[in-house]
Design an enzyme around this catalytic site. Structure first.
Site, PDB file in Angstrom:
ATOM      1  N   PRO A 136       0.838  -1.208   0.000  1.00  0.00           N
ATOM      2  CG  PRO A 136      -0.579  -1.450   1.842  1.00  0.00           C
ATOM      3  CD  PRO A 136       0.632  -2.039   1.189  1.00  0.00           C
TER       4      PRO A 136
ATOM      5  CB  ALA B 272       0.628   2.535   3.985  1.00  0.00           C
ATOM      6  N   GLY B 273       3.708   3.874   5.069  1.00  0.00           N
ATOM      7  CA  GLY B 273       4.821   3.574   5.976  1.00  0.00           C
ATOM      8  C   GLY B 273       5.393   2.187   5.758  1.00  0.00           C
ATOM      9  CG  LEU B 274       3.344  -0.940   5.152  1.00  0.00           C
ATOM     10  CD1 LEU B 274       2.218  -1.865   4.698  1.00  0.00           C
ATOM     11  CD2 LEU B 274       3.988  -1.507   6.418  1.00  0.00           C
ATOM     12  N   GLY B 275       7.150   1.322   2.945  1.00  0.00           N
ATOM     13  CA  GLY B 275       8.298   1.375   2.031  1.00  0.00           C
ATOM     14  C   GLY B 275       7.957   1.179   0.566  1.00  0.00           C
TER      15      GLY B 275
ATOM     16  CB  SER C 142       8.161   5.709  -2.533  1.00  0.00           C
ATOM     17  OG  SER C 142       8.455   5.918  -1.197  1.00  0.00           O
TER      18      SER C 142
ATOM     19  CB  ALA D  94       9.491  -1.486  -2.852  1.00  0.00           C
TER      20      ALA D  94
ATOM     21  CG  ASP E  14      11.567   3.501   3.968  1.00  0.00           C
ATOM     22  OD1 ASP E  14      11.864   3.333   5.158  1.00  0.00           O
ATOM     23  OD2 ASP E  14      10.473   3.959   3.599  1.00  0.00           O
TER      24      ASP E  14
HETATM   25  O1  PMV Z   1       8.746   5.903   5.049  1.00  0.00           O
HETATM   26  P1  PMV Z   1       7.974   5.944   6.311  1.00  0.00           P
HETATM   27  O2  PMV Z   1       6.751   6.728   6.242  1.00  0.00           O
HETATM   28  O3  PMV Z   1       7.819   4.580   6.833  1.00  0.00           O
HETATM   29  O4  PMV Z   1       8.845   6.714   7.414  1.00  0.00           O
HETATM   30  C1  PMV Z   1      10.175   6.454   7.557  1.00  0.00           C
HETATM   31  C2  PMV Z   1      10.617   6.581   8.956  1.00  0.00           C
HETATM   32  C3  PMV Z   1      11.151   7.911   9.416  1.00  0.00           C
HETATM   33  O5  PMV Z   1      12.110   7.598  10.422  1.00  0.00           O
HETATM   34  C4  PMV Z   1      10.033   8.722  10.028  1.00  0.00           C
HETATM   35  C5  PMV Z   1      11.809   8.738   8.324  1.00  0.00           C
HETATM   36  C6  PMV Z   1      13.119   8.171   7.816  1.00  0.00           C
HETATM   37  O6  PMV Z   1      13.510   8.566   6.718  1.00  0.00           O
HETATM   38  O7  PMV Z   1      13.769   7.374   8.500  1.00  0.00           O
END
Ligand code: PMV
Length: 322
Positions: A104, A107-110, A112, A114, A156
């Site tokens: 998704p 959503a914080g699951l990387g 972009s 990937a 990420d």
């Molecule tokens: O990419 P996200 O939305 O999972 O956030 C990454 C985590 C942060 O520590 C907030 C930002 C980063 O670049 O490490």
């Protein structure tokens, strides 16, 4: 046709603090983005028609920075931005790039990272660029930051490139750790990493004496978590997830929806711990299930109006397919 795929990720411990060089522990997960490239003389096309909600395709000319869209979804547009940035950086043309992703977006699951990593790997092979995996990782980080125009750690892109578990601080270290099964709860609210990072960094500037100890505590959790994971002490690992969630709340990146999912998962009795994962402000939380507790957590998350799915940690990084 050349195809590569790269995994999404979860941050187990240390998000936000890692932006200031404090250790964070993340893991690649078994949701992947797949990118294929074929020659297309005379033009460039990006086909994101397989992404969720996408109804029609669209074409992009990254060199002219021109996107032609017809009824495209926001998810597809996001993917297109990253792919066209990679094409532009590599000065690649005469190609059709097709992306499919099970991660998704926003959503914080990387997702972009990937997409950027898989695109770089597919182009690397297709065009015979001979970039090493390390070069793909650092180029992916540079391009992701270019598009996001903000502060950020290489978490990420490192996880997407190398897979497994990575401990990220001012350096990136691969860690061999056992696989976990986690239950993800998705608020279905997109978040903006740049906004959340800027918010935390501004809090840090205003109140350094308050925020520095919070970051320090988060770093200590990441380090202890390594030992606990190595020794299979999962109850204690779950307790540290709860503490880390509290510290992220203190930094102001929690939301009502995220907390509802976190408390639903904990209250269900099937979770040893639960926390938001990634930048916060929307996006996802993760819960560590007790043996056989997954279904109970999933039901509780759905009842709290979240979308839920199970993921495995420690998965393989970028790879060529077919
Ligand atoms: O990419 P996200 O939305 O999972 O956030 C990454 C985590 C942060 O520590 C907030 C930002 C980063 O670049 O490490």
């Amino acid at each position: 046709m050349t195809t590569a795929s790269a995994p999404g990720k979860v941050i187990l411990f240390g998000e936000h603090a890692v932006v200031s060089g404090v250790p964070a522990l993340g893991s690649a997960i078994d949701l992947r983005a797949t990118v294929s490239v074929v020659d297309l003389p005379g033009r460039v096309e990006i086909d994101a028609s397989n992404l969720r909600l996408m109804v029609t395709g669209f074409t992009v000319d990254p060199l002219a920075e021109c996107i032609h869209t017809v009824g495209s979804s926001r998810d597809a547009l996001l993917a297109t931005r990253y792919i066209s940035a990679v094409l532009k950086e590599l000065r690649a043309g005469d190609l059709r790039v097709t992306v499919e992703s099970r991660i998704p977006p926003a959503a914080g699951l990387g997702s972009s990272a990937a997409i950027v990593v898989a695109t770089l790997a597919a182009l690397n092979e297709h065009l015979g660029l001979k970039m090493s995996r390390i070069e793909i990782g650092s180029e992916a980080y540079r391009i992701e930051k270019l598009v996001q125009q903000g502060l950020g750690s290489p978490m990420d892109t490192a996880l997407s490139t190398f897979g497994g578990y990575q401990l990220v601080s001012d350096k990136i270290q691969a860690r061999k750790l056992p696989e976990l099964r986690l239950v993800v709860g998705y608020t279905e609210r997109a978040h903006d990493t740049r906004t959340e990072v800027a918010k935390v960094q501004s809090l840090r500037q205003s109140y350094p004496e308050v925020v520095a100890p919070i970051f320090q505590a988060i770093g200590a959790i990441s380090k202890r978590a390594l030992e606990l994971l190595e020794e299979g002490r999962l109850e204690e690992l779950g307790a540290l997830m709860n503490v880390n969630h509290g510290l992220l709340e203190a930094l102001g990146v929690g939301t009502r929806e995220l907390s509802e999912l976190v408390y639903a998962a904990r209250g269900a009795g099937g979770a040893m711990g639960a926390k938001l994962t990634g930048a916060g402000g929307g996006g996802c939380m993760i819960a560590l299930p007790k043996e056989g507790g997954e279904a109970e957590i999933a039901t509780a998350i759905r009842q709290a109006r979240g979308r839920t799915f199970a993921v495995k940690t420690g998965c393989e990084g970028v790879r060529l397919e077919g």
